[in-house]
Scaffold this active site. Structure first.
Site, PDB file in Angstrom:
ATOM      1  N   TYR A  78     123.812  51.908  -6.927  1.00 46.92           N
ATOM      2  CA  TYR A  78     123.107  52.779  -7.863  1.00 46.92           C
ATOM      3  C   TYR A  78     121.650  52.946  -7.433  1.00 46.92           C
ATOM      4  O   TYR A  78     121.090  54.035  -7.490  1.00 46.92           O
ATOM      5  CB  TYR A  78     123.164  52.233  -9.300  1.00 46.92           C
ATOM      6  N   PHE A 130     112.441  84.567  -4.217  1.00 51.09           N
ATOM      7  CA  PHE A 130     113.844  84.194  -4.079  1.00 51.09           C
ATOM      8  C   PHE A 130     114.377  83.982  -5.496  1.00 51.09           C
ATOM      9  O   PHE A 130     113.657  83.521  -6.377  1.00 51.09           O
ATOM     10  CB  PHE A 130     114.050  82.945  -3.205  1.00 51.09           C
ATOM     11  N   THR A 131     115.655  84.310  -5.678  1.00 52.37           N
ATOM     12  CA  THR A 131     116.244  84.363  -7.023  1.00 52.37           C
ATOM     13  C   THR A 131     116.010  83.087  -7.838  1.00 52.37           C
ATOM     14  O   THR A 131     115.403  83.118  -8.905  1.00 52.37           O
ATOM     15  CB  THR A 131     117.749  84.648  -6.903  1.00 52.37           C
ATOM     16  N   ASP A 221     109.018  76.376   1.038  1.00 53.04           N
ATOM     17  CA  ASP A 221     110.474  76.438   0.868  1.00 53.04           C
ATOM     18  C   ASP A 221     111.047  76.365   2.274  1.00 53.04           C
ATOM     19  O   ASP A 221     111.062  77.344   3.023  1.00 53.04           O
ATOM     20  CB  ASP A 221     110.880  77.740   0.159  1.00 53.04           C
ATOM     21  N   LYS A 264     121.636  74.407   3.948  1.00 50.34           N
ATOM     22  CA  LYS A 264     121.470  75.424   4.995  1.00 50.34           C
ATOM     23  C   LYS A 264     121.164  74.742   6.332  1.00 50.34           C
ATOM     24  O   LYS A 264     122.063  74.205   6.959  1.00 50.34           O
ATOM     25  CB  LYS A 264     120.373  76.404   4.601  1.00 50.34           C
ATOM     26  N   ARG A 388     122.248  91.907  -1.914  1.00 50.45           N
ATOM     27  CA  ARG A 388     120.871  91.435  -2.030  1.00 50.45           C
ATOM     28  C   ARG A 388     119.996  92.658  -2.307  1.00 50.45           C
ATOM     29  O   ARG A 388     119.274  93.144  -1.455  1.00 50.45           O
ATOM     30  CB  ARG A 388     120.399  90.732  -0.751  1.00 50.45           C
ATOM     31  N   PHE A 455     123.533  88.183 -10.596  1.00 48.96           N
ATOM     32  CA  PHE A 455     124.391  88.512  -9.442  1.00 48.96           C
ATOM     33  C   PHE A 455     125.560  87.543  -9.279  1.00 48.96           C
ATOM     34  O   PHE A 455     126.587  87.899  -8.739  1.00 48.96           O
ATOM     35  CB  PHE A 455     123.554  88.545  -8.151  1.00 48.96           C
TER      36      PHE A 455
END
Ligand code: PM9
Length: 463
Positions: A78, A130-131, A221, A264, A388, A455
């Protein structure tokens, strides 16, 4: 880059295939039925109804044998898992950040960061929205302000660094609201919504100076950092002799805080983190993470996933790897563009973006041409892509008006190490066939519009 790499012309992959996943081939009739049931939204298709899945590069990459062995080394304690320590050492070694808080994925990091840094009424400049990033900024009471260069909004402009910041826009914002209302500047490497376009090192260094002058931190980011580093190596004067790993480290060193969707660049199926150099901020992030994600030594991740992530980070910045990754995207982009199909130029790092406005000039933006095009490509070829454009852009939080972005795009996104060159050929053929019969594609209207991030779950019908 080594002499050997410079001599070799091909971008051939630096790996071989050890295991495969069989795909289902479907008929046009099957696909017509599937897209109707999915409300013309490719997010709502079942993946087994898809032949080549280019929806996203997020969590869809192929892990290496080393990463899979890492899963077996999971320490599922944990608290204080050894995989956590491996992860934070790897983040510091490759990305420079001293303190790392694991999260379940990128938006978990964005949530915590926004809650601890943004006050109601603040403004957050960034190199394009960015969304999920913008939504978390807004939920925390902030307003996003686009400060990317104008060229980024023009699909045909071939500027090599369309992710660059326009300092006149930043200055104008400070003039209007004052530096105290700007908790940070948010910079994405390889800007997703602009078409996977990089920021240059020179621009980032200038931003560092600007931020120091105004006492504003830089949030990075870093979701697609390695691809950005590769473009700097290939395109920017003075960097061709540096390795991608060295350039990536330098980029991170110029920033203060980072959010990472590890699904990514580092090629894991799930995971992310928030990283920083400021101890006080780290302590505040640790306080938040226990509320929303989990203990600060695992956040939202299992020990085994942190291990696979640490290994994936080291693989993601190898020159050979990133050259093959971006090489494959460029191969697909070139094939499509050579047939006269309008795409965003230059081809980005993770995806080929089709310009739906020019592809379907008969469909007004109010009828969501990119959404319609994405559905048509699926029906034609079994290739899944993502809208997009206006649907992704959503509505203005204050006025409720639909945003109508200049970029109305369909993204063909390549998972890393998953598809072959022949799959790229099939994809290009499918897109070109739709292009040749573009007049047959009809616009769409909403039958269901979710309140946020519409979206993902929206449904449509043909107009
Ligand atoms: N990007 C993508 O397909 C996944 C879902 S679409 C919203 O491109 C950036 C630049 C991203 C990103 C996700 C996130 C959020 C933050 N920044 O999906 O929460 O491209 O891990 O990351 C997607 P998570």
């Amino acid at each position: 880059m080594t002499e050997k790499q410079k001599r070799r012309k091909s971008w051939a992959e630096p790996y071989k295939i050890k295991m495969v996943e069989l795909l289902k081939m479907t008929s046009r009739e099957d696909r017509l039925s599937a897209i109707g049931q999915a409300g013309y939204n490719t997010f709502l298709l079942r993946s087994e109804d898809v032949y080549i899945d280019l929806l996203t590069d997020s969590g869809t990459s192929a892990m290496s044998d080393r990463q899979w062995s890492g899963l077996m080394m999971g320490d599922e304690a944990y608290a204080g898992s050894r995989n956590f320590y491996h992860l934070i050492e790897t983040v510091e070694k490759y990305y420079s950040y001293k303190y790392t808080v694991p999260t379940h994925q990128g938006r978990g990091a964005e949530h915590i960061l926004s809650q601890i840094m943004i006050n109601r009424g603040d403004y957050i400049p960034g190199n394009m929205y960015f969304t999920t990033t913008r939504l978390h900024q807004e939920l925390a009471g902030g307003t996003f302000v686009d400060v990317i260069i104008d060229q980024a909004h023009d699909p045909a402009d071939t500027h090599p660094f369309k992710g660059n910041v326009d300092f006149a826009k930043l200055d104008a914002l400070v003039e209007k609201v004052g530096a105290k209302k700007i908790p940070y500047v948010c910079i994405a490497t390889c800007v997703n919504m602009a078409g996977g376009q990089p920021i240059s090192m020179a621009n980032l260094r200038q931003l560092r100076r600007w931020c120091d002058e105004h006492k504003i931190p830089i949030v990075h980011d870093m979701t697609r950092l390695a691809e950005n580093a590769f473009f700097i190596q290939q395109r920017e004067d003075g960097w061709s002799e540096k390795s991608v790993a060295e350039i990536a480290f330098e980029i991170c060193s110029l920033t203060d805080i980072a959010t990472m969707s590890a699904k990514k660049d580092p090629m894991v199926n799930i995971g992310g983190f928030l990283a920083m150099n400021d101890r006080n901020l780290y302590e505040r992030a640790c306080n938040m993470v226990v509320v929303y994600e989990g203990l600060h030594t695992y956040g939202g991740m299992a020990g085994r996933d942190m291990e696979a992530l640490a290994i994936g980070i080291t693989e993601s910045v190898h020159d050979d790897h990133i050259r093959a990754r971006v090489g494959q995207v460029e191969y697909l982009g070139r094939k499509i563009a050579e047939a006269g199909v309008p795409i965003v130029k230059p081809v980005g790092g993770h995806a080929v973006f089709l310009n739906a406005r020019s592809f379907l000039p008969h469909i007004p933006q109010e009828q969501f041409p990119a959404q319609a095009l994405s559905a048509a490509i699926y029906v034609q070829s079994g290739v899944r892509s993502m809208e997009r454009g206006a649907v992704s852009a959503g509505r203005n939080k204050d006025t409720g008006e639909n945003y109508m972005p200049k970029l109305e795009l369909v993204r063909l996104t390549l998972p890393r190490r998953v598809y072959t060159q022949a799959h790229m050929d099939v994809t290009a053929e499918g897109v070109i066939e739709v292009f040749e019969n573009a007049g047959e594609v009809r616009g769409l209207r909403f039958t269901y519009e979710p309140e946020v991030l519409r979206f993902f779950q929206a449904r449509f019908e043909p107009v």
